[in-house]
Design a protein around this motif. Sequence first.
Motif, PDB file in Angstrom:
ATOM      1  N   MET A   1       0.847  -1.188   0.000  1.00 38.07           N
ATOM      2  CA  MET A   1       0.000   0.000   0.000  1.00 38.07           C
ATOM      3  C   MET A   1       0.891   1.250   0.000  1.00 38.07           C
ATOM      4  O   MET A   1       1.147   1.848   1.036  1.00 38.07           O
ATOM      5  N   LYS A   2       1.338   1.635  -1.180  1.00 40.16           N
ATOM      6  CA  LYS A   2       2.307   2.738  -1.266  1.00 40.16           C
ATOM      7  C   LYS A   2       1.686   4.105  -0.977  1.00 40.16           C
ATOM      8  O   LYS A   2       2.393   5.057  -0.677  1.00 40.16           O
ATOM      9  N   ASN A   3       0.369   4.217  -1.083  1.00 39.82           N
ATOM     10  CA  ASN A   3      -0.285   5.502  -0.814  1.00 39.82           C
ATOM     11  C   ASN A   3      -0.755   5.650   0.633  1.00 39.82           C
ATOM     12  O   ASN A   3      -1.374   6.660   0.976  1.00 39.82           O
ATOM     13  N   TYR A   4      -0.466   4.652   1.445  1.00 44.35           N
ATOM     14  CA  TYR A   4      -0.881   4.707   2.848  1.00 44.35           C
ATOM     15  C   TYR A   4       0.165   5.435   3.687  1.00 44.35           C
ATOM     16  O   TYR A   4       1.371   5.224   3.519  1.00 44.35           O
ATOM     17  N   ARG A   5      -0.296   6.294   4.596  1.00 49.63           N
ATOM     18  CA  ARG A   5       0.597   6.989   5.528  1.00 49.63           C
ATOM     19  C   ARG A   5       0.163   6.684   6.956  1.00 49.63           C
ATOM     20  O   ARG A   5      -1.000   6.817   7.305  1.00 49.63           O
ATOM     21  N   LYS A   6       1.114   6.264   7.773  1.00 51.98           N
ATOM     22  CA  LYS A   6       0.812   5.932   9.165  1.00 51.98           C
ATOM     23  C   LYS A   6       0.323   7.176   9.908  1.00 51.98           C
ATOM     24  O   LYS A   6       0.585   8.311   9.485  1.00 51.98           O
ATOM     25  N   PRO A   7      -0.376   7.002  11.034  1.00 51.39           N
ATOM     26  CA  PRO A   7      -0.896   8.162  11.770  1.00 51.39           C
ATOM     27  C   PRO A   7       0.220   9.072  12.263  1.00 51.39           C
ATOM     28  O   PRO A   7       1.309   8.618  12.616  1.00 51.39           O
ATOM     29  N   ASN A   8      -0.090  10.361  12.283  1.00 49.82           N
ATOM     30  CA  ASN A   8       0.856  11.384  12.712  1.00 49.82           C
ATOM     31  C   ASN A   8       0.493  11.837  14.126  1.00 49.82           C
ATOM     32  O   ASN A   8      -0.529  12.498  14.327  1.00 49.82           O
ATOM     33  N   ILE A   9       1.321  11.493  15.082  1.00 48.22           N
ATOM     34  CA  ILE A   9       1.044  11.832  16.483  1.00 48.22           C
ATOM     35  C   ILE A   9       0.917  13.341  16.668  1.00 48.22           C
ATOM     36  O   ILE A   9       0.131  13.827  17.497  1.00 48.22           O
ATOM     37  N   LYS A  10       1.650  14.118  15.869  1.00 42.03           N
ATOM     38  CA  LYS A  10       1.626  15.572  15.996  1.00 42.03           C
ATOM     39  C   LYS A  10       0.237  16.152  15.705  1.00 42.03           C
ATOM     40  O   LYS A  10      -0.070  17.262  16.147  1.00 42.03           O
ATOM     41  N   SER A  11      -0.575  15.428  14.967  1.00 40.29           N
ATOM     42  CA  SER A  11      -1.933  15.910  14.672  1.00 40.29           C
ATOM     43  C   SER A  11      -2.766  16.069  15.934  1.00 40.29           C
ATOM     44  O   SER A  11      -3.750  16.815  15.948  1.00 40.29           O
ATOM     45  N   TRP A  12      -2.386  15.364  16.983  1.00 40.57           N
ATOM     46  CA  TRP A  12      -3.188  15.334  18.197  1.00 40.57           C
ATOM     47  C   TRP A  12      -2.520  16.037  19.376  1.00 40.57           C
ATOM     48  O   TRP A  12      -2.996  15.935  20.511  1.00 40.57           O
ATOM     49  N   GLN A  13      -1.422  16.724  19.130  1.00 38.21           N
ATOM     50  CA  GLN A  13      -0.703  17.370  20.217  1.00 38.21           C
ATOM     51  C   GLN A  13      -1.343  18.708  20.575  1.00 38.21           C
ATOM     52  O   GLN A  13      -1.320  19.647  19.796  1.00 38.21           O
ATOM     53  N   THR A  14      -1.910  18.774  21.762  1.00 42.79           N
ATOM     54  CA  THR A  14      -2.513  19.987  22.287  1.00 42.79           C
ATOM     55  C   THR A  14      -2.428  19.923  23.805  1.00 42.79           C
ATOM     56  O   THR A  14      -1.600  19.190  24.341  1.00 42.79           O
ATOM     57  N   SER A  15      -3.237  20.673  24.540  1.00 40.57           N
ATOM     58  CA  SER A  15      -3.133  20.695  26.000  1.00 40.57           C
ATOM     59  C   SER A  15      -3.374  19.309  26.589  1.00 40.57           C
ATOM     60  O   SER A  15      -4.206  18.549  26.109  1.00 40.57           O
ATOM     61  N   ARG A  16      -2.616  18.985  27.640  1.00 36.20           N
ATOM     62  CA  ARG A  16      -2.716  17.664  28.256  1.00 36.20           C
ATOM     63  C   ARG A  16      -3.189  17.792  29.701  1.00 36.20           C
ATOM     64  O   ARG A  16      -3.036  18.828  30.339  1.00 36.20           O
TER      65      ARG A  16
END
Length: 316
Positions: A1-16
């Motif tokens: 699956m060459k068009n697949y990209r694994k999830p990007n943790i940075k997409s969810w980085q906000t206040s914790r």
Amino acid sequence: MKNYRKPNIKSWQTSRSSMKQLYFHEKVDFLNIKHDEMPKKQEKLFAMLGFACDEGVRRNKGRTGASYGPEAIRQMLAPLANHFETSMTILDAGDVLWTEANMENTHNETTLCIAKLLQHHIFPIILGGSHDLAHAHYKAIKKIYPNKKIGIINFDAHFDLREVTDRGTSGTPFYQIAQENDVFHYLCLGIQKESNHRELFNRAEALKVQYVLNTEFTTKNKKEIYKTVNDFIDQVDLIYLTIDMDGFSSIYAPGVSAPSPLGFTPDIAMQTIQQISKSNKLVSADVVEVNPKYDIDNCTARLAARLIYHLLSCLS
């Protein structure tokens, strides 16, 4: 699956909130469909997969930009409050990307990804992306449930039943599904006469498509809408829910490829989502046509995020 990209943790980085998981992004785990071991079967297991493609809109001469929709939706989901049970698992399963204008390859990989999630009893929520996704999405459901009657419920201003003259577009997915399957169960909620010419209405009638016009898709008529929805659900074994953001009034969703000031409102959409969820037949869903390029203060992405949050709440 060459068009697949694994999830990007940075997409969810906000206040914790330390270990308290007060926010949605702290509830999200990550799944690399290509390499990770799939999670074991559990009752409340959901995965979001991005469909970062708007080639179908370009082919349909619409406003491109929906390929950025999945990331925008994630960013609006991330800071929402987490009121979900600890027993519920929500995964980000990454994205399928559109490259070199080859939408068909993107569709094939999207079908494989969705089918893999369904095969492992994971409820897929696909973030789009143009509405041609529906063709790939339906094929995945059919692949896993070949002997089931699959009903499609589409919240949309358009039938998307245009004939394929050369290649598929964002305006053809349900016509393609109808042509490729002996049985076609399709209910559209929010159809606008101004956005569908006479031939499309004639085609819908020939294909026995059921629909509710946008002027009737209101809270005032919710009893009639619930009856229409329930009668449709009774005819099928499984439900695939697809929500096109261009069905909403542009007051709520300006960032779409084909905005309309006379679309439906979030309240009737959310009430109907709840009604569909009660059926226990809903197996997969998507939210499409979020176009950040034309959005205003992330209104459309925010609404899409709230719809997904509401769906998760209804199913949890």
